[in-house]
Write an enzyme that holds these catalytic residues in place. Structure first.
Site, mmCIF file in Angstrom:
data_model
loop_
_atom_site.group_PDB
_atom_site.id
_atom_site.type_symbol
_atom_site.label_atom_id
_atom_site.label_comp_id
_atom_site.label_asym_id
_atom_site.label_seq_id
_atom_site.Cartn_x
_atom_site.Cartn_y
_atom_site.Cartn_z
ATOM 1 C CG HIS A 142 -1.966 1.013 1.370
ATOM 2 N ND1 HIS A 142 -2.236 2.090 1.309
ATOM 3 C CD2 HIS A 142 -3.160 0.555 0.730
ATOM 4 C CE1 HIS A 142 -2.908 2.947 1.133
ATOM 5 N NE2 HIS A 142 -3.803 1.547 0.586
ATOM 6 C CG ASP A 144 -9.159 -4.555 -2.294
ATOM 7 O OD1 ASP A 144 -9.462 -4.601 -1.749
ATOM 8 O OD2 ASP A 144 -8.198 -3.846 -3.182
#
Ligand code: CMC
Length: 426
Positions: A306, A363
């Site tokens: 991320h 996710d």
């Protein structure tokens, strides 16, 4: 005026004093706004070190794995709130009283139907279109249907746009699915919760009753909460940029949907499930890890890494628990969950991932939950978009409330110097 100053020394020129700004939380920021008038711009492709706006909505501490909406930690919201209450908090800044919540949820619930003419619009799409392509097109087209009360300079009009988007997005999302499988559209039901109504529009048919399973309803609500906002990510920045010109809110949200679609952003949940299906069994994990680490291979471990989190994504923790709850409720054993857990375990102990601080993100597990619920992977990003709509609107409203300045970045030009044109076609 900021107390602290930074000094910029450029050879042969007077030093430039720049204010250092402090927010409530987070790092200090050097205010470079005066540099343009002094003949300099800053260069930061991908905005890795640039704050594009001031905001009071969401705070992330990527090193500590903290995510706060209006100050409230995401795990507390996910476990003790519901999606509509989180929407109220994001849009209004404070947790609602019982009366405020009832009024808010009644308005959202009473505006879930969409203009009947939009049904015809759907029929213009090929049935095998990607649902994100359809959602992007239909959401933009809402601008053509709801053009009353659409002066973005009027606060009440902005509020009406916010309610319309929040109310109608589940209807649009479910219609994208029904259209793709050739089933009739299901009208919204105002006696159901936000998540329950969405599940009913997805799975009920005219020929038999569909009863919403409360465990799945709660899981869907949690997925919506965990995706509701995430400060200035690519799609939110896109919505702000589109809105900064005074553009129509439905068009701005369509721009956000377009940005979200990419596999590096919202498309990652679909890509992650595809990757787990490709890995298939735990024996194949080492081969995929080798590819993820190979600089000459474009393959990346989807659902890992991320831009902001350099620690475990706090949303992934709740998502993993929810995944176990849903599989237990459905009495399912998913081999892919086993692959996912083993992959997570191996990657978290691998020096490549440790050094680069690559952890599972939101996710990584969401696709497994949605798959267990019977939702096809092409709908995953549509559901993300539906959930994120409130975050996009909250930022769009905040930008307007604070006074808009059109977004207009500059560039480092590396093309030709001026040269004379001599046509080669004569
Ligand atoms: N698998 C393997 N290596 C990776 C991965 C990954 N998923 N992510 C980053 N790296 C490596 C990358 O190759 C680079 O290595 P090196 O320093 O040796 O060149 C280093 O880690 C830093 O990566 P980066 O590309 O500079 O980091 P970024 O902040 O630009 O990218 C990201 C962030 C999310 C785009 C990236 O981690 C990625 O592509 N992840 C997979 C896609 C994904 O899961 N996206 C969902 C994000 S969460 C939902 C959302 O907010 O939309």
């Amino acid at each position: 005026m900021a107390d602290k100053k930074a000094t910029l020394n450029l050879p042969g020129e007077d030093a430039i004093e720049l204010d250092v700004l402090s927010g409530t939380l987070g790092q200090e920021e050097i205010d470079v706004r005066s540099l343009g008038s002094k003949g300099y711009f800053t260069f930061d492709p991908g905005f890795t070190s640039t704050a594009s706006c001031e905001s009071k909505i969401t705070y992330i501490d990527g090193d500590e794995g903290v995510l706060l909406h209006r100050g409230y930690p995401i795990d507390q919201l996910a476990l003790h709130s519901n999606y509509l209450e989180v929407c109220y908090i994001l849009l209004n800044g404070e947790a609602p009283t019982k009366e405020q919540f009832e009024e808010f949820s009644t308005i959202v619930t009473r505006h879930t139907m969409i203009h009947e003419q939009i049904h015809h619009l759907f029929r213009g799409f090929r049935r095998d279109s990607h649902p994100m392509a359809v959602m992007c097109g239909v959401t933009g087209a809402l601008a053509a249907f709801y053009h009353d009360a659409m002066d973005v300079n009027i606060e009440r009009h902005r509020e009406i746009a916010a309610f319309r988007l929040l109310s109608k997005m589940p209807t649009v999302a479910a219609m994208c699915y029904k259209y793709s499988i050739g089933q009739p559209f299901v009208y919204p039901r105002n006696d159901l919760s936000y998540a329950g109504n969405f599940l009913n529009m997805m799975f009920s048919t005219p020929c038999e009753e569909y009863v919403v399973n409360p465990v799945l309803e709660r899981a869907m609500d949690r997925i919506l909460i965990l995706h509701a906002d995430h400060e200035q990510n690519a799609s939110t920045s896109t919505v702000r940029t589109a809105g900064s010109s005074g553009a129509n809110p439905f068009a701005c949200i369509a721009a956000g949907i377009a940005s979200l679609w990419g596999p590096a952003h919202g498309g990652a949940n679909e890509a992650c499930l595809r990757m787990l299906e490709e890995i298939k069994t735990v024996e194949h994990i080492p081969e995929f890890l080798r590819r993820a680490k190979d600089k000459n291979d474009s393959f990346r471990l989807m659902g890992f890494g991320h831009r902001v989190y350099k620690n475990y994504d706090p949303r992934a923790t709740v998502m993993r628990e929810t995944c176990h709850e849903v599989l237990k409720e459905l009495g399912m054993k998913d081999d892919l969950l086993e692959v996912a857990m083993e992959l997570e375990h191996i990657a978290l102990n691998d020096p490549y991932f440790i050094e680069r601080k690559l952890y599972p993100n939101v996710d990584f597990y969401s696709g497994l939950i949605l798959k267990a619920m019977g939702i096809p992977s092409s709908m995953f990003t549509v559901i993300f978009a539906m959930a994120r709509t409130v975050g996009w609107i909250a930022h769009w409203k905040e930008m307007h409330d604070d006074g808009i300045k059109i977004a207009r970045p500059r560039q480092l030009y590396t093309g030709y110097d001026q040269r004379d044109f001599n046509s080669l076609t004569k």
